[in-house]
Design an enzyme around this catalytic site. Structure first.
Site, PDB file in Angstrom:
ATOM      1  N   ASP A  92       0.123  -5.067   4.710  1.00 24.62           N
ATOM      2  CA  ASP A  92      -1.279  -4.684   4.476  1.00 24.62           C
ATOM      3  C   ASP A  92      -2.137  -5.831   3.934  1.00 24.62           C
ATOM      4  O   ASP A  92      -3.313  -5.665   3.672  1.00 24.62           O
ATOM      5  CB  ASP A  92      -1.330  -3.473   3.532  1.00 24.62           C
ATOM      6  CG  ASP A  92      -2.477  -2.517   3.878  1.00 24.62           C
ATOM      7  OD1 ASP A  92      -3.039  -2.640   4.973  1.00 24.62           O
ATOM      8  OD2 ASP A  92      -2.803  -1.663   3.021  1.00 24.62           O
ATOM      9  N   ASP A 141       0.840  -1.200   0.000  1.00 25.49           N
ATOM     10  CA  ASP A 141       0.000   0.000   0.000  1.00 25.49           C
ATOM     11  C   ASP A 141       0.875   1.250   0.000  1.00 25.49           C
ATOM     12  O   ASP A 141       1.389   1.670   1.028  1.00 25.49           O
ATOM     13  CB  ASP A 141      -0.908  -0.017   1.243  1.00 25.49           C
ATOM     14  CG  ASP A 141      -1.848   1.194   1.306  1.00 25.49           C
ATOM     15  OD1 ASP A 141      -1.947   1.925   0.294  1.00 25.49           O
ATOM     16  OD2 ASP A 141      -2.466   1.394   2.360  1.00 25.49           O
ATOM     17  N   ARG A 148     -11.034  -0.568   2.312  1.00 27.72           N
ATOM     18  CA  ARG A 148     -12.500  -0.655   2.387  1.00 27.72           C
ATOM     19  C   ARG A 148     -13.113  -0.895   1.008  1.00 27.72           C
ATOM     20  O   ARG A 148     -14.192  -1.464   0.902  1.00 27.72           O
ATOM     21  CB  ARG A 148     -13.056   0.630   3.031  1.00 27.72           C
ATOM     22  CG  ARG A 148     -12.736   1.893   2.285  1.00 27.72           C
ATOM     23  CD  ARG A 148     -12.946   3.147   3.116  1.00 27.72           C
ATOM     24  NE  ARG A 148     -11.919   3.312   4.155  1.00 27.72           N
ATOM     25  CZ  ARG A 148     -11.883   4.303   5.021  1.00 27.72           C
ATOM     26  NH1 ARG A 148     -12.823   5.233   5.005  1.00 27.72           N
ATOM     27  NH2 ARG A 148     -10.925   4.389   5.917  1.00 27.72           N
ATOM     28  N   LYS A 202       1.569   8.002   0.635  1.00 28.70           N
ATOM     29  CA  LYS A 202       2.016   7.981   2.029  1.00 28.70           C
ATOM     30  C   LYS A 202       3.382   8.635   2.170  1.00 28.70           C
ATOM     31  O   LYS A 202       4.140   8.744   1.200  1.00 28.70           O
ATOM     32  CB  LYS A 202       2.138   6.521   2.505  1.00 28.70           C
ATOM     33  CG  LYS A 202       0.807   5.825   2.697  1.00 28.70           C
ATOM     34  CD  LYS A 202       1.013   4.438   3.304  1.00 28.70           C
ATOM     35  CE  LYS A 202      -0.312   3.713   3.445  1.00 28.70           C
ATOM     36  NZ  LYS A 202      -1.211   4.329   4.414  1.00 28.70           N
ATOM     37  N   GLU A 241      -8.019   2.473   0.503  1.00 25.73           N
ATOM     38  CA  GLU A 241      -8.243   1.456  -0.519  1.00 25.73           C
ATOM     39  C   GLU A 241      -8.771   0.142   0.045  1.00 25.73           C
ATOM     40  O   GLU A 241      -9.463  -0.603  -0.643  1.00 25.73           O
ATOM     41  CB  GLU A 241      -6.939   1.201  -1.301  1.00 25.73           C
ATOM     42  CG  GLU A 241      -5.956   0.209  -0.660  1.00 25.73           C
ATOM     43  CD  GLU A 241      -5.402   0.644   0.695  1.00 25.73           C
ATOM     44  OE1 GLU A 241      -5.438   1.858   0.986  1.00 25.73           O
ATOM     45  OE2 GLU A 241      -4.940  -0.225   1.464  1.00 25.73           O
ATOM     46  N   ASP A 294      -5.779   6.414  -0.587  1.00 25.08           N
ATOM     47  CA  ASP A 294      -5.165   5.631   0.487  1.00 25.08           C
ATOM     48  C   ASP A 294      -6.216   4.903   1.335  1.00 25.08           C
ATOM     49  O   ASP A 294      -5.871   4.065   2.170  1.00 25.08           O
ATOM     50  CB  ASP A 294      -4.305   6.550   1.365  1.00 25.08           C
ATOM     51  CG  ASP A 294      -3.284   5.784   2.190  1.00 25.08           C
ATOM     52  OD1 ASP A 294      -3.100   4.575   1.926  1.00 25.08           O
ATOM     53  OD2 ASP A 294      -2.668   6.399   3.075  1.00 25.08           O
TER      54      ASP A 294
HETATM   55  N1  BES Z   1      -3.197   0.191   5.332  1.00 31.35           N
HETATM   56  C1  BES Z   1      -3.552   1.472   5.819  1.00 31.35           C
HETATM   57  C2  BES Z   1      -3.790   1.490   7.336  1.00 31.35           C
HETATM   58  C3  BES Z   1      -2.582   1.236   8.188  1.00 31.35           C
HETATM   59  C4  BES Z   1      -1.739   2.276   8.543  1.00 31.35           C
HETATM   60  C5  BES Z   1      -2.319  -0.024   8.677  1.00 31.35           C
HETATM   61  C6  BES Z   1      -0.638   2.040   9.317  1.00 31.35           C
HETATM   62  C7  BES Z   1      -1.220  -0.278   9.466  1.00 31.35           C
HETATM   63  C8  BES Z   1      -0.369   0.763   9.787  1.00 31.35           C
HETATM   64  C9  BES Z   1      -4.835   1.934   5.130  1.00 31.35           C
HETATM   65  O1  BES Z   1      -4.991   1.544   3.823  1.00 31.35           O
HETATM   66  C10 BES Z   1      -4.819   3.426   5.135  1.00 31.35           C
HETATM   67  O2  BES Z   1      -3.975   3.985   4.501  1.00 31.35           O
HETATM   68  N2  BES Z   1      -5.758   4.034   5.850  1.00 31.35           N
HETATM   69  C11 BES Z   1      -5.870   5.450   5.918  1.00 31.35           C
HETATM   70  C12 BES Z   1      -7.321   5.808   5.761  1.00 31.35           C
HETATM   71  C13 BES Z   1      -7.564   7.280   5.529  1.00 31.35           C
HETATM   72  C14 BES Z   1      -6.985   7.705   4.212  1.00 31.35           C
HETATM   73  C15 BES Z   1      -9.059   7.521   5.554  1.00 31.35           C
HETATM   74  C16 BES Z   1      -5.329   5.903   7.263  1.00 31.35           C
HETATM   75  O3  BES Z   1      -5.522   5.206   8.260  1.00 31.35           O
HETATM   76  O4  BES Z   1      -4.692   6.941   7.308  1.00 31.35           O
HETATM   77 ZN    ZN Z   2      -4.058  -0.170   3.261  1.00 32.20          ZN
HETATM   78 MN    MN Z   3      -4.083   2.842   2.429  1.00 35.42          MN
END
Ligand code: BES
Ligand code: ZN
Ligand code: MN
Length: 504
Positions: A292, A274, A355, A281, A353, A351
Site C-alpha cells: 500500500d 493497511d 485519500r 479488512k 485512509e 479503511d
Molecule cells: N489500500 C486499499 C485499496 C486496495 C485494495 C489496494 C486491494 C490494493 C488491493 C485502500 O486503502 C482501501 O482499503 N480502500 C477501500 C475504500 C473503501 C473503504 C471506500 C476499498 O477499496 O475497499
Molecule cells: Zn490503503
Molecule cells: Mn484501506
C-alpha cells in the site's frame, strides 16, 4: 547489471546464453535467428517444425550447441504474431529471455535487439525496450532466503550488425537501463516486509537517493506536521507505534536555481501497511497490503530516474507515509479530522485512509506553484474490479492536456492507464451532516470515482491528475497478466519517467 551495445554478429558472441527471437506462425526463422540456425545445422528450424515451439510472446526454448559456436546455450524467445508486434512486446520478450537466463544461472547474455530488424522499430527505442525488459525480467527479491542465488545475470550485451545504429542504441540502452533499474528500486521497497519497510525506512531511502544523486530531501515528523496542520495524515497515523513521516524529495536540474522554474510535483501514497483500522479488512486480504506504499515507492523511483537522466525539468516528490493500524489511540469511524486546508472530514470508514493522507499532501503541493501535480496511489479495490488485475491503472483528470500527456506516456512506456470520469455527482455522495465531507460514500458503487472526487476537494489551484494504481502495483499468483513476474511491479516509475522525459 552492466548493459552494453556491441557491433557484430550474434553467432560470434561468447556468453553463457545467446538470445535470438522468432515470430509466431513463421515457418522458418529469419534474420539473426536464421544465421544462427545455419551455424547450428538447422537445429532451430527443426524444433520450430516439430511444433514444440510456437513463438508465442514470451515463450522460450533452450538449445545446447555442440561446439559450433562459442556460447554455452541459445535461448529462442517468442515475439508473438508479427501483426501484433509492438515496442512493449519487444520489452516483454527481452524480459522473458532474461528471466529464463536467470533461471538457468547465466551470468552473461548476448541478445539481438528485438524489433530493430524485421519488427521495424526505431533502433533507439528498440534498444531501450530490450535494456529495460532485461532489467525487469532479471529482477529477483531474494534477500530473506537463507540460500540466496549465487549467480546473477550481471552482463547483458545488445548485439547489432549495422555499425550506424550503434550510437543510437547506446543512448536507448542507457535510458532503458535507468528506467528498469529505478523500477526495480521501487519493487524492492514494495517487496520488503512491512516490519522492515516502515515510514522511517522510506524516509531513510529518500535521504539515500538525495545523497547519492545530489537532490534535496526533507522529512517532517509528528511535531512539524502538527505545526503545519496535517490533521488527516496525523489522524490515520494515530493507531500505530511507527511514527508517520512526510517525505519531500526535490530534484532541481543543474542549471536551474531552486524555485526558478515551476516543478512537476508527484505525490505517492505511502501506507506501509493497511489493516483497514477499526473498519478492519478480511484476514485473506491483508498480507497484500504491504504494497500500500507502492505509489510512494513509484514517486521515489521516478524522481531518482529524473535525476539519473539529468532531465531539464524540476521534479518534486511528496510521500506522506504512515501505517493504518489498530490500538487504543487509533482513529475511529465517526471521528472528525481537519486537513491542511482547514476542511473537516467525517470518518465513515477507517479503511479509506489513503485519500486522507493524500489530502494533506495535495494541499501541501500547492506551495510549489506547480506546473502540474500527479498523484499515484493503491487507492481502491474498486479500481481493480473495474479494470482487472494487470489490466490498467485508472486515471482521473479534469485537465485534458495533462491527461493526454499521461495517456501518451502510458502508450510508450507500456504501463497502461485508462481514463475514468470525475462526475460532480460523486462528490454529493460524500456529503456529511456534521463535517465538510465524509471519507467514504458508504456503498461500493463507483468506489474508484468517489475516491477521486474526494481528492479533488484538496487538489486545488493547479492542473492535477490522479492515478489509481491498485490494479497494477502488485502481481499475485492467480493473475493472468504478469509480464515481469510476481510481487511488486514498480508500476508508475517508468510511466512517470517517460512523461517527465517528454514534458516539453
Ligand atoms: N489500500 C486499499 C485499496 C486496495 C485494495 C489496494 C486491494 C490494493 C488491493 C485502500 O486503502 C482501501 O482499503 N480502500 C477501500 C475504500 C473503501 C473503504 C471506500 C476499498 O477499496 O475497499
Ligand atoms: Zn490503503
Ligand atoms: Mn484501506
Amino acid at each position: 547489471m552492466n548493459i552494453t551495445v556491441t557491433q557484430g554478429g550474434i553467432v560470434e558472441q561468447s556468453a553463457a546464453a545467446l538470445v535470438v527471437n522468432h515470430f509466431e506462425g513463421l515457418q522458418s526463422p529469419g534474420g539473426a535467428t536464421r544465421a544462427l540456425d545455419s551455424k547450428l545445422g538447422g537445429a532451430i528450424r527443426a524444433f520450430i517444425a516439430s511444433g514444440d515451439f510456437k513463438g508465442k510472446l514470451g515463450e522460450t526454448a533452450v538449445l545446447y550447441p555442440h561446439g559450433e559456436i562459442l556460447a554455452t546455450r541459445v535461448i529462442v524467445v517468442g515475439l508473438g504474431r508479427s501483426d501484433e508486434f509492438s515496442l512493449d512486446r519487444a520489452r516483454q520478450a527481452a524480459g522473458a529471455a532474461a528471466a529464463k537466463a536467470v533461471g538457468l544461472g547465466c551470468r552473461s547474455m548476448a541478445t539481438v535487439v528485438h524489433g530493430a530488424g524485421a519488427g521495424g522499430l526505431p533502433p533507439r527505442s528498440a534498444a531501450q525496450a530490450v535494456a529495460e525488459g532485461s532489467e525487469l525480467g532479471a529482477y529477483q527479491f531474494g534477500e530473506y532466503k537463507s540460500k540466496s542465488p549465487s549467480k546473477v545475470l550481471s552482463n547483458v550485451a545488445l548485439i547489432e550488425m549495422d555499425a550506424e545504429k550503434v550510437a543510437e542504441m547506446e543512448a536507448g540502452a542507457h535510458e532503458g537501463q535507468v528506467l528498469g533499474e529505478c523500477a526495480n528500486f521501487a519493487r524492492d521497497l514494495v517487496n520488503q516486509p512491512p516490519n522492515v519497510c516502515t515510514p522511517s525506512y522510506l524516509a531513510a531511502k529518500a535521504e539515500q537517493i538525495a545523497a547519492a544523486f545530489g537532490l534535496k530531501s526533507k522529512v517532517f515528523g509528528v511535531s512539524h506536521m502538527r505545526e503545519l496542520g496535517m490533521g488527516a495524515l496525523l489522524g490515520v497515523a494515530e493507531g500505530s507505534r511507527e511514527a508517520p513521516q512526510f517525505i519531500v524529495l526535490e530534484y532541481w536540474p543543474g542549471a536551474t536555481q531552486i524555485g526558478s522554474r515551476a516543478p512537476v510535483v508527484l505525490v505517492g501514497k505511502g501506507i506501509t501497511f493497511d489493516t483497514g483500522g477499526y473498519s478492519i479488512k478480511q484476514a485473506n486480504d491483508m498480507p497484500e497490503m504491504k504494497s500500500d506504499m507502492a505509489g510512494g515507492a513509484a514517486v521515489l523511483g521516478a524522481v531518482r530516474a529524473a535525476a539519473m537522466l539529468n532531465l531539464p525539468l524540476p521534479v518534486v516528490g511528496l510521500v506522506p507515509a504512515c501505517e493504518n493500524m489498530i490500538n487504543g489511540n487509533a482513529y475511529r469511524p465517526a471521528d472528525i479530522l481537519t486537513a491542511l486546508n482547514g476542511k473537516t472530514i467525517e470518518i465513515t470508514n477507517t479503511d479509506a485512509e489513503g485519500r486522507l493522507i493524500l489530502a494533506d499532501a495535495l494541499v501541501y503541493a500547492k506551495q510549489y506553484n506547480p506546473e502540474a501535480v500527479i498523484d499515484m496511489a493503491t487507492l481502491t479495490g474498486a479500481a481493480m474490479i473495474a479494470l482487472g488485475r494487470g489490466g490498467a491503472a485508472a486515471v482521473f483528470s479534469e485537465h485534458e492536456p495533462l491527461q493526454q500527456r499521461i495517456v501518451e506516456a502510458a502508450e510508450s512506456s507500456g504501463e497502461r492507464v485508462w481514463p475514468l470520469p470525475l462526475y460532480p455527482d460523486y462528490r454529493e455522495w460524500m456529503n456529511s451532516d456534521v463535517a465538510d465531507i465524509k471519507n467514504s460514500a458508504g456503498d461500493r458503487y463507483a468506489g474508484v470515482g468517489a475516491s477521486a472526487a474526494f481528492l479533488r476537494e484538496f487538489a486545488e489551484g493547479y492542473p492535477w491528475a490522479h492515478i489509481d494504481i491498485a490494479p497494477m502495483a502488485y502481481a499475485v499468483a492467480g493473475q493472468k497478466v504478469k509480464p515481469y513476474g510476481l510481487g511488486a511491479t514498480g508500476f508508475g516509475v517508468r510511466l512517470m519517467a517517460t512523461l517527465l522525459k517528454g514534458w516539453e
